[in-house]
Design a protein around this motif. Structure first.
Motif, PDB file in Angstrom:
ATOM      1  N   ALA A 168     -38.679  91.838   4.591  1.00 32.78           N
ATOM      2  CA  ALA A 168     -39.549  90.550   4.352  1.00 32.78           C
ATOM      3  C   ALA A 168     -38.788  89.712   3.524  1.00 32.78           C
ATOM      4  O   ALA A 168     -38.664  88.401   4.263  1.00 32.78           O
ATOM      5  N   ALA A 169     -37.499  89.611   3.304  1.00 30.05           N
ATOM      6  CA  ALA A 169     -36.677  88.505   3.273  1.00 30.05           C
ATOM      7  C   ALA A 169     -36.187  88.400   4.376  1.00 30.05           C
ATOM      8  O   ALA A 169     -35.876  86.630   4.770  1.00 30.05           O
ATOM      9  N   ALA A 170     -35.594  89.629   5.354  1.00 27.88           N
ATOM     10  CA  ALA A 170     -35.108  89.061   6.424  1.00 27.88           C
ATOM     11  C   ALA A 170     -36.264  88.417   7.767  1.00 27.88           C
ATOM     12  O   ALA A 170     -35.972  87.394   7.953  1.00 27.88           O
ATOM     13  N   GLU A 171     -38.064  88.620   6.909  1.00 26.26           N
ATOM     14  CA  GLU A 171     -38.644  88.060   7.856  1.00 26.26           C
ATOM     15  C   GLU A 171     -39.186  85.904   7.322  1.00 26.26           C
ATOM     16  O   GLU A 171     -39.855  85.697   7.282  1.00 26.26           O
TER      17      GLU A 171
ATOM     18  N   GLY B 267     -37.389  99.062  -2.289  1.00 29.50           N
ATOM     19  CA  GLY B 267     -36.058  97.904  -2.264  1.00 29.50           C
ATOM     20  C   GLY B 267     -36.144  97.458  -0.737  1.00 29.50           C
ATOM     21  O   GLY B 267     -35.847  96.821  -0.304  1.00 29.50           O
ATOM     22  N   TYR B 268     -36.422  98.593   0.700  1.00 31.47           N
ATOM     23  CA  TYR B 268     -36.529  98.660   1.275  1.00 31.47           C
ATOM     24  C   TYR B 268     -37.120  97.146   2.332  1.00 31.47           C
ATOM     25  O   TYR B 268     -36.655  96.305   3.629  1.00 31.47           O
ATOM     26  N   ARG B 269     -38.409  97.319   1.645  1.00 30.82           N
ATOM     27  CA  ARG B 269     -39.317  96.407   2.182  1.00 30.82           C
ATOM     28  C   ARG B 269     -39.094  95.018   1.799  1.00 30.82           C
ATOM     29  O   ARG B 269     -39.270  94.208   2.082  1.00 30.82           O
ATOM     30  N   SER B 270     -38.651  94.568   0.451  1.00 32.70           N
ATOM     31  CA  SER B 270     -37.875  93.648   0.446  1.00 32.70           C
ATOM     32  C   SER B 270     -36.790  93.218   1.108  1.00 32.70           C
ATOM     33  O   SER B 270     -36.471  91.715   1.500  1.00 32.70           O
TER      34      SER B 270
ATOM     35  N   GLU C  55     -43.430  88.224  -0.103  1.00 34.78           N
ATOM     36  CA  GLU C  55     -43.482  89.519  -0.029  1.00 34.78           C
ATOM     37  C   GLU C  55     -42.453  90.270  -0.483  1.00 34.78           C
ATOM     38  O   GLU C  55     -42.065  91.887  -1.071  1.00 34.78           O
ATOM     39  N   ALA C  56     -41.388  89.935  -0.607  1.00 39.07           N
ATOM     40  CA  ALA C  56     -39.904  90.234  -0.843  1.00 39.07           C
ATOM     41  C   ALA C  56     -39.935  90.472  -2.528  1.00 39.07           C
ATOM     42  O   ALA C  56     -39.688  91.248  -3.225  1.00 39.07           O
ATOM     43  N   LEU C  57     -40.065  89.504  -3.212  1.00 34.67           N
ATOM     44  CA  LEU C  57     -40.009  88.856  -4.294  1.00 34.67           C
ATOM     45  C   LEU C  57     -41.272  90.210  -5.341  1.00 34.67           C
ATOM     46  O   LEU C  57     -40.388  90.616  -6.025  1.00 34.67           O
ATOM     47  N   GLN C  58     -42.190  90.454  -4.155  1.00 36.68           N
ATOM     48  CA  GLN C  58     -43.441  91.863  -5.177  1.00 36.68           C
ATOM     49  C   GLN C  58     -42.792  92.849  -4.833  1.00 36.68           C
ATOM     50  O   GLN C  58     -42.893  93.675  -5.846  1.00 36.68           O
TER      51      GLN C  58
END
Length: 299
Positions: free
Chosen positions: A134-137, A128-131, A142-145
Motif C-alpha cells: 500500500a505504501a509503494a502504491e 505487514g506485507y499489505r502495509s 491503507e498503509a497506516l491502517q
C-alpha cells in the motif's frame, strides 16, 4: 539447494509433528498427504514455478478450507511478482485481494482459539506485507491502517520475546512504514499516537538478517527492497548477493542483482548476470529475461 523462507511463518504455521502409528487411521493418512502436498506446493513456489504452486494451493483450499496456510502462500505469489518484478497496480490489487481472504481465514481460526500463536504470526505478517504494498502504491491510509493492525499482533510477539527474529521483522516493517510517511502526512500518524524512526526499523531488520534463524533470508529480502527504495544501493546489493547464493534458481533475485550491479557501475559483472538471467529455464516473469536482453544490448 537451500530453500529460503519468504514466509517467516512457514515453520510455525505447521500443525505440529505427525506421529505415524503402526496402523494409521484414514484421517492420519489424509493429514500426511495434505502436509506432503503443501510441502510440494511451497517448494514449487520458491522455485518460482507459480503455475504449479497456485494449482496446488487451490486444491488444498478445497480439501481444508479452514487451513490458512494455503491461502497465505497463494497471496504471496502476486506479492513476489510485485516485490521484485511486476510493479503494476493490477498485481498490487491481486495481492491485496488474496491477502484479505487469507486474513479472514486466519482471523476466523484465531477467534476459535485466542491462544493460537500461529495465527498471531500469520496475521502480523499479512498486515505487514499489505502495509508495504500500500505504501509503494502511495495509498498511505491503507498503509497506516494495515501497519497499525499488524503491529497489534507484532506487539504480542514482542511481549513474548523482543529479540525473537520473527518479532523483529514485524517491528522493523512497522517502524519503517511509519518513519517513511511523507512530512505532509506526519500529522495523520501523530494524531493516532504513532511515531517511529526509519533507521530503527532498519536496525531491527538487520538484526533479524544476522540471526541464526530461518527468517534471516526473509529479512534480507525485505532489506534489499527497502534499501534500494532509500537509494542505498550498495547495501541492497549486499543482501541480494546473499539471497542469490541461497536460491540461485530465483529469477527475481538474479535479475535484480544484475540491475543493481549496473546501477553501481559494476558493468562487467552486470553483463555476466544479465546473460545468465536471459538464459534461465523458467516461465516465471519471462519479462525479466527480455529486460535482461534489452540491458545487454544497451551495455
Amino acid at each position: 539447494m537451500k530453500v529460503i523462507s519468504l514466509s517467516w511463518l512457514l515453520i510455525l504455521c505447521s500443525i505440529g509433528p505427525i506421529e505415524i502409528l503402526a496402523t494409521p487411521t484414514a484421517n492420519q493418512i489424509d493429514s500426511v498427504s495434505y502436509e506432503q502436498e503443501l510441502k510440494e506446493g511451497i517448494d514449487a513456489f520458491y522455485r518460482a514455478n507459480w503455475t504449479k504452486a497456485g494449482a496446488v494451493f487451490k486444491e488444498l483450499q478445497e480439501v481444508k478450507p479452514e487451513d490458512s496456510r494455503a491461502y497465505f502462500f497463494e497471496s504471496m505469489i502476486p506479492f513476489w511478482k510485485y516485490y521484485f518484478g511486476d510493479r503494476s497496480k493490477q498485481t498490487a490489487d491481486r495481492f491485496l485481494s488474496l491477502s484479505q481472504h487469507a486474513i479472514e481465514v486466519s482471523q476466523d481460526q484465531l477467534n476459535k482459539n485466542s491462544s493460537d500463536t500461529t495465527m498471531v504470526l500469520m496475521l502480523s505478517g499479512l498486515y505487514g506485507y499489505r502495509s508495504l504494498v500500500a505504501a509503494a502504491e502511495k495509498n498511505y491510509k491503507e498503509a497506516l491502517q494495515s501497519g497499525m493492525t499488524g503491529f497489534k499482533y507484532t506487539r504480542q510477539l514482542l511481549a513474548l520475546d523482543a529479540d525473537d527474529p520473527k518479532a523483529l521483522i514485524g517491528k522493523g516493517l512497522f517502524y519503517y512504514m511509519v518513519g517513511s510517511v511523507p512530512n505532509g502526512l506526519k500529522w495523520v500518524s501523530n494524531m493516532v499516537g504513532m511515531s517511529a524512526d526509519m533507521q530503527e526499523g532498519f536496525n531491527a531488520l538487520e538484526k533479524a538478517a544476522r540471526s541464526d534463524s530461518y527468517v534471516s533470508n526473509d529479512a534480507q529480502m525485505i532489506l534489499a527492497y527497502l534499501y534500494e527504495r532509500e537509494q542505498q544501493d550498495e547495501k541492497a546489493l549486499n543482501h541480494l548477493e546473499e539471497l542469490c547464493k541461497h536460491y540461485p534458481e530465483n529469477i527475481i533475485f538474479q535479475y535484480n542483482r544484475a540491475r543493481l550491479l549496473e546501477k553501481t557501475n559494476q558493468l562487467a559483472q552486470a553483463r555476466e548476470k544479465y546473460q545468465m538471467v536471459a538464459a534461465m529455464d523458467t516461465n516465471a516473469l519471462g519479462i525479466l529475461k527480455q529486460k535482461s536482453k534489452d540491458r545487454l544490448q544497451k551495455l
